[in-house]
Design a protein around this motif. Structure first.
Motif, PDB file in Angstrom:
ATOM      1  N   SER A  33     -55.351  -7.604   0.597  1.00  0.00           N
ATOM      2  CA  SER A  33     -54.418  -6.850   1.418  1.00  0.00           C
ATOM      3  C   SER A  33     -54.769  -5.369   1.396  1.00  0.00           C
ATOM      4  O   SER A  33     -55.362  -4.864   0.449  1.00  0.00           O
ATOM      5  CB  SER A  33     -52.986  -7.032   0.899  1.00  0.00           C
ATOM      6  OG  SER A  33     -52.563  -8.348   1.078  1.00  0.00           O
ATOM      7  N   VAL A  34     -54.348  -4.686   2.452  1.00  0.00           N
ATOM      8  CA  VAL A  34     -54.557  -3.252   2.560  1.00  0.00           C
ATOM      9  C   VAL A  34     -53.283  -2.556   2.088  1.00  0.00           C
ATOM     10  O   VAL A  34     -52.201  -2.839   2.607  1.00  0.00           O
ATOM     11  CB  VAL A  34     -54.878  -2.864   4.016  1.00  0.00           C
ATOM     12  CG1 VAL A  34     -55.004  -1.361   4.159  1.00  0.00           C
ATOM     13  CG2 VAL A  34     -56.137  -3.583   4.493  1.00  0.00           C
ATOM     14  N   PRO A  35     -53.383  -1.667   1.105  1.00  0.00           N
ATOM     15  CA  PRO A  35     -52.176  -1.006   0.596  1.00  0.00           C
ATOM     16  C   PRO A  35     -51.653   0.058   1.563  1.00  0.00           C
ATOM     17  O   PRO A  35     -52.414   0.701   2.281  1.00  0.00           O
ATOM     18  CB  PRO A  35     -52.651  -0.369  -0.713  1.00  0.00           C
ATOM     19  CG  PRO A  35     -54.118  -0.197  -0.549  1.00  0.00           C
ATOM     20  CD  PRO A  35     -54.584  -1.288   0.369  1.00  0.00           C
ATOM     21  N   GLY A  39     -49.032   2.143  -2.320  1.00  0.00           N
ATOM     22  CA  GLY A  39     -49.017   0.854  -2.994  1.00  0.00           C
ATOM     23  C   GLY A  39     -47.674   0.149  -2.971  1.00  0.00           C
ATOM     24  O   GLY A  39     -47.558  -0.967  -3.449  1.00  0.00           O
ATOM     25  N   SER A  42     -48.061  -3.516   1.420  1.00  0.00           N
ATOM     26  CA  SER A  42     -49.427  -3.859   1.819  1.00  0.00           C
ATOM     27  C   SER A  42     -49.343  -4.793   3.017  1.00  0.00           C
ATOM     28  O   SER A  42     -48.275  -5.275   3.372  1.00  0.00           O
ATOM     29  CB  SER A  42     -50.175  -4.523   0.662  1.00  0.00           C
ATOM     30  OG  SER A  42     -49.596  -5.766   0.340  1.00  0.00           O
ATOM     31  N   ASN A  44     -51.764  -7.915   5.298  1.00  0.00           N
ATOM     32  CA  ASN A  44     -52.962  -8.718   5.496  1.00  0.00           C
ATOM     33  C   ASN A  44     -52.903  -9.449   6.836  1.00  0.00           C
ATOM     34  O   ASN A  44     -53.659 -10.353   7.088  1.00  0.00           O
ATOM     35  CB  ASN A  44     -53.176  -9.708   4.341  1.00  0.00           C
ATOM     36  CG  ASN A  44     -52.037 -10.681   4.187  1.00  0.00           C
ATOM     37  OD1 ASN A  44     -51.166 -10.792   5.042  1.00  0.00           O
ATOM     38  ND2 ASN A  44     -52.014 -11.396   3.077  1.00  0.00           N
TER      39      ASN A  44
END
Length: 146
Positions: A33-35, A39, A42, A44
């Motif tokens: 996943s992309v944060p 953080g 996220s 995906n």
């Protein structure tokens, strides 16, 4: 004897912990996943939204009916974008919004984007040709079930 039964039981259920099972695929997707938000979030899955304004009352709108026919025409192609595509239709009767949200896994998005999000161009052209439709737009956003 009880230790032999325990070891046999453990061995027979070990496949549940296999890294090739569905649970591992879900976890690996989360790892990829992309944060966002330092953080705190996220994603995906990426969504391409096609939207416009229609005219008239939602119950009797000829432009909304015409939009529905365009959706029916292109839905098979849209559902062929990815094996894991989800398609959501949103209609607001108060503000006269129509939206079609096409969401794909992050891993599939780059190829679809590179190809121009087909069948987006044809779909959008048909929306623009409908009498009573305005503000035809597209947007790329994340779309996560939480």
């Amino acid at each position: 004897k009880s230790s032999t039964i325990f070891v046999s039981l453990l061995a027979s259920t070990a496949s549940a912990f296999s890294v090739t099972g569905p649970a591992f695929r879900r976890i690996s997707t989360q790892v990829n996943s992309v944060p966002l938000a330092n953080g705190a979030m996220s994603f995906n899955r990426v969504c391409r939204e096609w939207r416009c304004k229609y005219s008239g009352d939602k119950s009797t709108s000829e432009s909304l009916e015409a939009i529905s026919k365009v959706v029916d025409e292109y839905l098979p192609a849209v559902k062929g974008v990815s094996k894991e595509v989800t398609v959501n239709r949103l209609v607001c009767g108060a503000c006269l919004d129509f939206k079609l949200m096409v969401t794909v896994p992050l891993d599939d998005y780059g190829t679809w984007e590179g190809d121009g999000h087909p069948p987006e161009a044809d779909f959008i052209a048909k929306l623009k040709a409908i009498d009573g439709v305005s503000q035809v737009e597209t947007q790329t956003i994340t779309n996560m079930v939480i």
